[in-house]
Design a protein around this motif. Structure first.
Motif, PDB file in Angstrom:
ATOM      1  N   UNK A 160      17.917  23.510  28.171  1.00  0.00           N
ATOM      2  CA  UNK A 160      17.240  24.703  27.651  1.00  0.00           C
ATOM      3  C   UNK A 160      15.901  24.840  28.374  1.00  0.00           C
ATOM      4  N   UNK A 161      15.646  25.980  29.028  1.00  0.00           N
ATOM      5  CA  UNK A 161      14.431  26.116  29.835  1.00  0.00           C
ATOM      6  C   UNK A 161      13.137  26.185  29.025  1.00  0.00           C
ATOM      7  N   UNK A 162      13.223  26.418  27.721  1.00  0.00           N
ATOM      8  CA  UNK A 162      12.028  26.439  26.877  1.00  0.00           C
ATOM      9  C   UNK A 162      11.905  25.144  26.085  1.00  0.00           C
ATOM     10  N   UNK A 163      12.978  24.710  25.469  1.00  0.00           N
ATOM     11  CA  UNK A 163      12.934  23.515  24.621  1.00  0.00           C
ATOM     12  C   UNK A 163      13.009  22.217  25.420  1.00  0.00           C
ATOM     13  N   UNK A 164      13.511  22.289  26.661  1.00  0.00           N
ATOM     14  CA  UNK A 164      13.595  21.107  27.514  1.00  0.00           C
ATOM     15  C   UNK A 164      14.659  20.119  27.108  1.00  0.00           C
ATOM     16  N   UNK A 165      15.607  20.527  26.279  1.00  0.00           N
ATOM     17  CA  UNK A 165      16.655  19.638  25.770  1.00  0.00           C
ATOM     18  C   UNK A 165      18.010  20.082  26.301  1.00  0.00           C
ATOM     19  N   UNK A 166      18.878  19.119  26.542  1.00  0.00           N
ATOM     20  CA  UNK A 166      20.238  19.440  26.984  1.00  0.00           C
ATOM     21  C   UNK A 166      21.063  19.873  25.777  1.00  0.00           C
ATOM     22  N   UNK A 167      22.222  20.439  26.056  1.00  0.00           N
ATOM     23  CA  UNK A 167      23.142  20.807  24.979  1.00  0.00           C
ATOM     24  C   UNK A 167      23.488  19.569  24.157  1.00  0.00           C
ATOM     25  N   UNK A 168      23.766  18.473  24.819  1.00  0.00           N
ATOM     26  CA  UNK A 168      24.099  17.229  24.124  1.00  0.00           C
ATOM     27  C   UNK A 168      22.965  16.793  23.207  1.00  0.00           C
ATOM     28  N   UNK A 169      21.736  16.891  23.682  1.00  0.00           N
ATOM     29  CA  UNK A 169      20.582  16.490  22.870  1.00  0.00           C
ATOM     30  C   UNK A 169      20.377  17.444  21.688  1.00  0.00           C
ATOM     31  N   UNK A 170      20.517  18.753  21.924  1.00  0.00           N
ATOM     32  CA  UNK A 170      20.357  19.715  20.827  1.00  0.00           C
ATOM     33  C   UNK A 170      21.434  19.508  19.769  1.00  0.00           C
ATOM     34  N   UNK A 171      22.650  19.220  20.218  1.00  0.00           N
ATOM     35  CA  UNK A 171      23.747  18.965  19.286  1.00  0.00           C
ATOM     36  C   UNK A 171      23.459  17.725  18.445  1.00  0.00           C
ATOM     37  N   UNK A 172      22.914  16.685  19.065  1.00  0.00           N
ATOM     38  CA  UNK A 172      22.585  15.452  18.343  1.00  0.00           C
ATOM     39  C   UNK A 172      21.484  15.674  17.307  1.00  0.00           C
ATOM     40  N   UNK A 173      20.673  16.712  17.494  1.00  0.00           N
ATOM     41  CA  UNK A 173      19.596  17.022  16.550  1.00  0.00           C
ATOM     42  C   UNK A 173      20.096  17.716  15.285  1.00  0.00           C
ATOM     43  N   UNK A 174      21.308  18.245  15.299  1.00  0.00           N
ATOM     44  CA  UNK A 174      21.832  18.977  14.144  1.00  0.00           C
ATOM     45  C   UNK A 174      22.311  18.022  13.056  1.00  0.00           C
ATOM     46  N   UNK A 175      22.294  18.476  11.810  1.00  0.00           N
ATOM     47  CA  UNK A 175      22.837  17.640  10.734  1.00  0.00           C
ATOM     48  C   UNK A 175      24.320  17.344  10.969  1.00  0.00           C
ATOM     49  N   UNK A 176      24.711  16.116  10.674  1.00  0.00           N
ATOM     50  CA  UNK A 176      26.109  15.704  10.864  1.00  0.00           C
ATOM     51  C   UNK A 176      27.062  16.595  10.090  1.00  0.00           C
ATOM     52  N   UNK A 177      26.653  17.064   8.924  1.00  0.00           N
ATOM     53  CA  UNK A 177      27.533  17.933   8.114  1.00  0.00           C
ATOM     54  C   UNK A 177      27.802  19.249   8.828  1.00  0.00           C
ATOM     55  N   UNK A 178      26.817  19.800   9.526  1.00  0.00           N
ATOM     56  CA  UNK A 178      27.024  21.049  10.278  1.00  0.00           C
ATOM     57  C   UNK A 178      28.036  20.841  11.404  1.00  0.00           C
ATOM     58  N   UNK A 179      27.910  19.731  12.106  1.00  0.00           N
ATOM     59  CA  UNK A 179      28.822  19.436  13.208  1.00  0.00           C
ATOM     60  C   UNK A 179      30.233  19.193  12.687  1.00  0.00           C
ATOM     61  N   UNK A 180      30.348  18.504  11.555  1.00  0.00           N
ATOM     62  CA  UNK A 180      31.672  18.190  10.974  1.00  0.00           C
ATOM     63  C   UNK A 180      32.424  19.439  10.562  1.00  0.00           C
ATOM     64  N   UNK A 181      31.705  20.524  10.266  1.00  0.00           N
ATOM     65  CA  UNK A 181      32.372  21.773   9.865  1.00  0.00           C
ATOM     66  C   UNK A 181      33.053  22.477  11.028  1.00  0.00           C
ATOM     67  N   UNK A 182      32.747  22.105  12.255  1.00  0.00           N
ATOM     68  CA  UNK A 182      33.317  22.718  13.450  1.00  0.00           C
ATOM     69  C   UNK A 182      34.494  21.842  13.891  1.00  0.00           C
ATOM     70  N   UNK A 183      35.713  22.309  13.622  1.00  0.00           N
ATOM     71  CA  UNK A 183      36.888  21.480  13.868  1.00  0.00           C
ATOM     72  C   UNK A 183      37.789  22.108  14.924  1.00  0.00           C
ATOM     73  N   UNK A 184      38.268  21.264  15.830  1.00  0.00           N
ATOM     74  CA  UNK A 184      39.160  21.746  16.886  1.00  0.00           C
ATOM     75  C   UNK A 184      40.447  22.296  16.283  1.00  0.00           C
TER      76      UNK A 184
END
Length: 185
Positions: A160-184
């Motif tokens: 991210x050109x403003x936040x300086x974080x990669x997608x992987x890093x931004x994803x790791x910053x999210x609550x685990x419950x939010x990530x768990x709701x996204x299912x393949x």
């Protein structure tokens, strides 16, 4: 050629066809318009956003290469949405197809000052205000698992050109419950 990420989403049937088929058909429509698709994420089922606003979504992300400007690419995405019955009636409403230009190389548009004003917009105002021009990167992408989980499939190292974080890093910053709701799917 520039690289961009398109977030795809749908939660309404179109002429009896479900969201998964609609997303695949939208990718095919992009190809017909000379958009070079380098990678497509898995398809994910995600709870409707905001909660309770309708049926669950199917979301995905596509890494593309294009010689179009960001504005021209956005115009093309809006044309494709229209072909698939998209009506812009309600902010964050149900839709047959949503194609969002999430990022375009490392550009910040229209400029850093206006970008920062959308990035820091209070949550209450986000539901009522919509920009009248293209804002990239998408100012809410770092907050949304339904964008970051698919994006991690196609551009995990995009920074991210403003936040300086990669997608992987931004994803790791999210609550685990939010990530768990996204299912393949």
């Amino acid at each position: 050629m520039s690289k961009a990420v398109i977030a795809l989403g749908a939660n309404l049937k179109l002429r009896g066809i479900g969201p998964k088929v609609t997303l695949q058909s939208a990718l095919d429509a992009m190809l017909r318009q000379r958009v070079v698709i380098r990678a497509v994420s898995r398809f994910f089922e995600t709870p409707c956003f905001p909660a309770g606003a309708g049926p669950d979504y199917v979301n995905a992300a596509a890494l593309i290469e294009t010689d179009r400007t960001p504005a021209d690419l956005l115009h093309l995405l809006h044309q494709i949405e229209h072909q698939f019955g998209r009506e812009r009636v309600q902010r964050w409403g149900m839709r047959t197809l949503d194609l969002d230009l999430v990022c375009y190389d490392d550009l910040v548009l229209p400029d850093r000052t206006e970008y920062d004003s959308w990035l820091t917009l209070p949550a209450q105002e986000q539901t009522q205000k919509a920009p009248d021009r293209l804002i990239i990167p998408h100012p809410r992408l770092q907050d949304r698992a339904f964008v970051l989980v698919p994006m991690a499939d196609v551009a995990p190292d995009w920074r991210h050109p403003v936040l300086g974080r990669t997608v992987t890093e931004m994803l790791a910053d999210l609550p685990a419950a939010d990530i768990a709701e996204v299912t393949a799917v």
